[in-house]
Structure formats: structure tokens, C-alpha cells
Design an enzyme around this catalytic site. Structure first.
Site, PDB file in Angstrom:
ATOM      1  N   GLU A  12      26.587  40.270  34.740  1.00 51.02           N
ATOM      2  CA  GLU A  12      26.436  41.289  33.717  1.00 51.02           C
ATOM      3  C   GLU A  12      25.705  42.480  34.320  1.00 51.02           C
ATOM      4  O   GLU A  12      24.798  42.294  35.121  1.00 51.02           O
ATOM      5  CB  GLU A  12      25.616  40.711  32.552  1.00 51.02           C
ATOM      6  CG  GLU A  12      26.315  40.840  31.237  1.00 51.02           C
ATOM      7  CD  GLU A  12      25.526  40.218  30.097  1.00 51.02           C
ATOM      8  OE1 GLU A  12      24.784  39.249  30.335  1.00 51.02           O
ATOM      9  OE2 GLU A  12      25.682  40.714  28.976  1.00 51.02           O
ATOM     10  N   GLY A  16      29.282  46.510  32.224  1.00 55.44           N
ATOM     11  CA  GLY A  16      29.907  45.550  31.327  1.00 55.44           C
ATOM     12  C   GLY A  16      29.646  44.154  31.839  1.00 55.44           C
ATOM     13  O   GLY A  16      28.526  43.853  32.238  1.00 55.44           O
ATOM     14  N   MET A  17      30.684  43.296  31.855  1.00 56.99           N
ATOM     15  CA  MET A  17      30.438  41.937  32.349  1.00 56.99           C
ATOM     16  C   MET A  17      31.600  41.376  33.151  1.00 56.99           C
ATOM     17  O   MET A  17      32.708  41.877  33.077  1.00 56.99           O
ATOM     18  CB  MET A  17      30.107  41.017  31.185  1.00 56.99           C
ATOM     19  CG  MET A  17      31.145  41.025  30.085  1.00 56.99           C
ATOM     20  SD  MET A  17      30.771  39.710  28.946  1.00 56.99           S
ATOM     21  CE  MET A  17      30.446  40.572  27.462  1.00 56.99           C
ATOM     22  N   VAL A  18      31.303  40.311  33.900  1.00 61.60           N
ATOM     23  CA  VAL A  18      32.327  39.624  34.693  1.00 61.60           C
ATOM     24  C   VAL A  18      32.418  38.182  34.203  1.00 61.60           C
ATOM     25  O   VAL A  18      31.416  37.483  34.115  1.00 61.60           O
ATOM     26  CB  VAL A  18      31.993  39.650  36.199  1.00 61.60           C
ATOM     27  CG1 VAL A  18      33.037  38.865  36.997  1.00 61.60           C
ATOM     28  CG2 VAL A  18      31.897  41.078  36.719  1.00 61.60           C
ATOM     29  N   LYS A  33      36.741  41.538  34.928  1.00 62.43           N
ATOM     30  CA  LYS A  33      35.649  42.491  34.726  1.00 62.43           C
ATOM     31  C   LYS A  33      35.952  43.274  33.462  1.00 62.43           C
ATOM     32  O   LYS A  33      36.951  43.967  33.376  1.00 62.43           O
ATOM     33  CB  LYS A  33      35.547  43.422  35.929  1.00 62.43           C
ATOM     34  CG  LYS A  33      34.395  44.378  35.885  1.00 62.43           C
ATOM     35  CD  LYS A  33      34.219  45.022  37.240  1.00 62.43           C
ATOM     36  CE  LYS A  33      33.096  46.030  37.240  1.00 62.43           C
ATOM     37  NZ  LYS A  33      32.883  46.570  38.602  1.00 62.43           N
ATOM     38  N   ASP A 126      27.263  50.915  47.510  1.00 63.66           N
ATOM     39  CA  ASP A 126      26.415  49.927  46.832  1.00 63.66           C
ATOM     40  C   ASP A 126      26.544  48.550  47.477  1.00 63.66           C
ATOM     41  O   ASP A 126      26.717  47.542  46.794  1.00 63.66           O
ATOM     42  CB  ASP A 126      26.735  49.883  45.337  1.00 63.66           C
ATOM     43  CG  ASP A 126      25.585  49.312  44.507  1.00 63.66           C
ATOM     44  OD1 ASP A 126      24.449  49.248  45.038  1.00 63.66           O
ATOM     45  OD2 ASP A 126      25.823  48.921  43.353  1.00 63.66           O
TER      46      ASP A 126
HETATM   47  C1  38R Z   1      31.839  35.467  41.554  1.00 62.47           C
HETATM   48  C2  38R Z   1      31.235  34.219  41.685  1.00 62.47           C
HETATM   49  C3  38R Z   1      29.912  34.084  41.304  1.00 62.47           C
HETATM   50  N1  38R Z   1      29.235  35.155  40.821  1.00 62.47           N
HETATM   51  N2  38R Z   1      31.129  36.495  41.094  1.00 62.47           N
HETATM   52  C4  38R Z   1      34.655  41.084  41.910  1.00 62.47           C
HETATM   53  C5  38R Z   1      35.273  40.054  41.003  1.00 62.47           C
HETATM   54  C6  38R Z   1      34.941  38.636  41.382  1.00 62.47           C
HETATM   55  C7  38R Z   1      33.738  37.977  41.259  1.00 62.47           C
HETATM   56  N3  38R Z   1      35.832  37.820  41.937  1.00 62.47           N
HETATM   57  N4  38R Z   1      35.253  36.647  42.171  1.00 62.47           N
HETATM   58  C8  38R Z   1      33.981  36.703  41.765  1.00 62.47           C
HETATM   59  N5  38R Z   1      33.169  35.602  41.916  1.00 62.47           N
HETATM   60  C9  38R Z   1      34.455  41.901  39.680  1.00 62.47           C
HETATM   61  C10 38R Z   1      29.840  36.338  40.740  1.00 62.47           C
HETATM   62  N6  38R Z   1      29.085  37.361  40.273  1.00 62.47           N
HETATM   63  C11 38R Z   1      29.329  38.733  40.351  1.00 62.47           C
HETATM   64  C12 38R Z   1      29.922  39.326  41.442  1.00 62.47           C
HETATM   65  C13 38R Z   1      30.076  40.713  41.481  1.00 62.47           C
HETATM   66  C14 38R Z   1      28.877  39.531  39.315  1.00 62.47           C
HETATM   67  C15 38R Z   1      29.037  40.906  39.361  1.00 62.47           C
HETATM   68  C16 38R Z   1      29.634  41.495  40.460  1.00 62.47           C
HETATM   69  C17 38R Z   1      29.709  42.981  40.527  1.00 62.47           C
HETATM   70  C18 38R Z   1      34.500  42.315  41.092  1.00 62.47           C
HETATM   71  C19 38R Z   1      30.945  43.564  40.077  1.00 62.47           C
HETATM   72  C20 38R Z   1      34.774  40.431  39.640  1.00 62.47           C
HETATM   73  N7  38R Z   1      31.872  44.111  39.760  1.00 62.47           N
END
Ligand code: 38R
Length: 337
Positions: A12, A16-18, A33, A126
Site C-alpha cells: 500500500e 493506491g494498493m497492490v 496495482k 525510486d
Molecule cells: C510482490 C510480492 C511481495 N510484496 N510485491 C510490481 C507488481 C508486483 C509485485 N508483481 N509481483 C509483486 N510481488 C506493482 C510485494 N510488494 C510490493 C512490491 C512493489 C508492494 C508495492 C510495490 C510498489 C508493481 C509498486 C505490482 N508498484
């Protein structure tokens, strides 16, 4: 979006949130996302559109893969491949740092990913542990290009800027409008020692404190940055710290090898023009020693091929549970001018 079932929240932030989700038809696990409502927030829309545009342009084995883009009820959703965990998760699991060989493998791929962006004139802006994803077999995927942008044309300058403070280069901290790819190289320098030691290199709690941390270990700013600091209304009435004695990195971290210190110092040149390119970094002792680069390139090729053949080796679990907010300082900070 109905075709996805939500498995859990993985992140988060200000955007927004993932969420971790499963495609009900194919069973494929993805990361979605979800941006904040975009109607009343031009900034969110700007960020989402920029990220989409960049990601569609950028395909590389060390960058996260964008699968799909949807807009529903005024909200933007980006569907990405799901990657197992982040370097931040690794650091939480190993609070005293990761082992040297793992760090070297991560770093090699991080630099390849950034190098690819830079070759397309894109600055990530970033780079930090949460934005570095790690697959089951150790493949690195950089993510979050929300704030990345294409390099300004000569004479053009950057306006709004967002980044996490601890990884910010001095030129960003003093408000230099002419910064470049070297800001990503700085962040890599901060990242190496953090991965090896387990603690952030420069954990500033304000912008001035951030500069103080930097100067304590690396000495005075270059004249241009000193001038910019004193002209910056954000620092009106504030004086730059006077450093009586610089504590060099090798003294602060006597356990780090000469190759690591050399690598880090190159990334952390206080003068951005003196920082190496990604191609230069790959030629450092750290990667050349004992034929690491050659051996690891072969190993990577095999791993990437294997991951393509078997995209889901086992049922993955949610890797991040109810996180406390002790890491709050890592969140984004927004500065507008
Ligand atoms: C994970 C696994 C555990 N924590 N992400 C990148 C995308 C993504 C994220 N693919 N696979 C993951 N796997 C948006 C997290 N946390 C996480 C990682 C990146 C939380 C926020 C972000 C930042 C991009 C962004 C999902 N955006």
C-alpha cells in the site's frame, strides 16, 4: 476485473494498493496495482499514464512484466506478473544482511535492469528495496516506474519530483533541476551496503538530516550544490553542516571487502558527473573477480529459460503479512515546486 479473485494485499502506498490475485479461468497468479480514484486527482492519473506508457515501451528480463491495463469506475488497474517477494522482505528475514554471493547476484541483475532503462533514456528515480522483486529462483525484476521519467531534452527541466529519502542523491536533496541517470547509480550505492549490512546507509529523518548523513561519510557537497542549497527557499535560514572529520565507509563498515568498498564509493561520488554508468559498474572488480560475470550470465540464462517453461513451480503464499509501520520512513515523500 471480475475474472480475478483477490488472494491478499501485498502493498500500500500513496498511489493506491497492490493485491495478489488469481485469474479464475487460467489459475494464473498476478499482482494488480489499483490506483486511487483518478477523477479528482490529476496527479494519480498522470502517474498511472506515465507508468503504463513506460512499461509498454520497456520489456526486459529484469523489469516486471505488465500484462494488462483496465479502467473501471474511474479507477485504473494495472495487471502484472506476480513475483514472489521483494528485497525488503529478504532484509526483514535477514536483519543482519544477505550473504555476499546473493548480493552480488542481485546487484548484477539490478544494474542490468537499470542499464536497460538508461539505454532508453529513462531514469527510474525510486530504486529502493521494496521496488526490487525477487522470483523463486532468484531472478530480479525492477518495478514501480510510477515516478520514472524520460530524460529531459537539453534545456528542459523537471518539475514535480517524488522519491524515498534514504536513497536520494545530493543533487535531488538540494533541489537541482538538472539531474540525470546518476541519481539511480547513487541509489545502487546505498542499496549495496544495506543489503550486506542489513541497515540503511543514510537513514535521514528530514532532508537536512539526510544531507548531514551523506556529508558525514563522504565530505562536503560540490560548490554547485552548496549554492543551490543556499538559494533553496526550503532551506531558508538553515546552514549546511560543517564536517570536522569525515568517517569513510571502510572505517564505518570494516567487514566489507575492498571490492565492495570500491564499488560503493564509485556509486556514491558526491559529484554526479563522476559517477559511473551501468556499463562501467559491470566492469568493477566485484563482478570481474573469479569470472563471476561470465559464470553467472550462463546460470541466469538457464534459470530464465526454466522459469519460462515452468512459470509456477509451486503454489505460492502471500509473503507479506500484517506488516507493522516501523518502516514508514520508507514511504514516498512528495515535493512539488
Ligand atoms: C510482490 C510480492 C511481495 N510484496 N510485491 C510490481 C507488481 C508486483 C509485485 N508483481 N509481483 C509483486 N510481488 C506493482 C510485494 N510488494 C510490493 C512490491 C512493489 C508492494 C508495492 C510495490 C510498489 C508493481 C509498486 C505490482 N508498484
Amino acid at each position: 476485473m471480475e475474472k480475478y479473485e483477490i488472494l491478499g494485499l501485498v502493498g500500500e502506498g500513496s498511489y493506491g494498493m497492490v493485491m495478489k490475485c488469481r485469474n479464475k479461468e487460467t489459475g494464473r497468479i498476478v499482482a494488480i496495482k489499483k490506483f486511487l480514484e483518478s477523477e479528482d486527482d490529476k496527479m494519480v492519473k498522470k502517474i498511472a499514464m506515465r507508468e503504463i506508457k513506460l512499461l509498454k515501451q520497456l520489456r526486459h528480463e529484469n523489469l516486471v512484466n505488465l500484462l494488462e491495463v483496465c479502467k473501471k469506475k474511474k479507477r485504473w488497474y494495472l495487471v502484472f506478473e506476480f513475483v514472489d517477494h521483494t528485497v525488503l522482505d529478504d532484509l526483514e528475514m535477514f536483519p543482519n544482511g544477505l550473504d555476499y554471493n546473493r548480493v552480488r547476484k542481485y546487484l548484477f541483475q539490478i544494474i542490468k535492469g537499470i542499464g536497460f532503462c538508461h539505454s532508453h533514456n529513462i531514469i527510474h528515480r525510486d530504486i529502493k528495496p521494496e521496488n526490487i522483486l525477487v522470483s523463486h529462483s532468484g531472478i530480479i525484476k525492477l518495478c514501480d516506474f510510477g515516478f520514472a521519467r524520460t530524460l529531459a531534452a537539453p534545456g528542459e527541466t523537471y518539475t514535480d519530483y517524488v522519491a524515498t529519502r534514504w536513497y536520494r542523491a545530493p543533487e535531488l536533496l538540494v533541489g537541482d533541476i538538472k539531474y540525470g541517470k546518476a541519481v539511480d547509480i547513487w541509489a545502487v550505492g546505498c542499496l549495496v551496503t544495506e543489503m550486506l549490512i542489513g541497515e540503511p546507509l543514510f537513514p535521514g529523518d528530514s532532508d537536512i538530516d539526510q544531507l548531514y548523513h551523506i556529508m558525514k561519510n563522504l565530505g562536503n557537497l560540490i560548490p554547485r550544490h552548496q549554492e543551490l542549497f543556499y538559494k533553496n527557499p526550503l532551506f531558508a535560514g538553515v546552514r549546511l553542516p560543517e564536517i570536522k572529520e569525515v568517517e569513510p565507509l571502510e572505517k564505518r563498515y570494516p567487514k566489507l571487502s575492498a571490492a565492495v568498498i570500491e564499488f560503493t564509493k564509485r556509486c556514491l561520488q558526491i559529484d554526479p558527473d563522476k559517477r559511473p554508468s551501468c556499463a562501467d559498474l559491470l566492469q568493477c572488480d566485484l563482478f570481474i573477480k573469479d569470472d563471476f560475470a561470465e559464470r553467472f550470465t550462463q546460470e541466469l540464462k538457464a534459470k530464465i529459460q526454466k522459469e519460462r517453461d515452468h512459470p509456477l513451480p509451486k503454489k505460492s503464499k502471500i509473503s507479506r503479512k500484517d506488516k507493522d509501520d516501523s518502516g514508514d520512513e520508507r514511504k514516498m515523500l512528495l515535493i512539488q515546486d
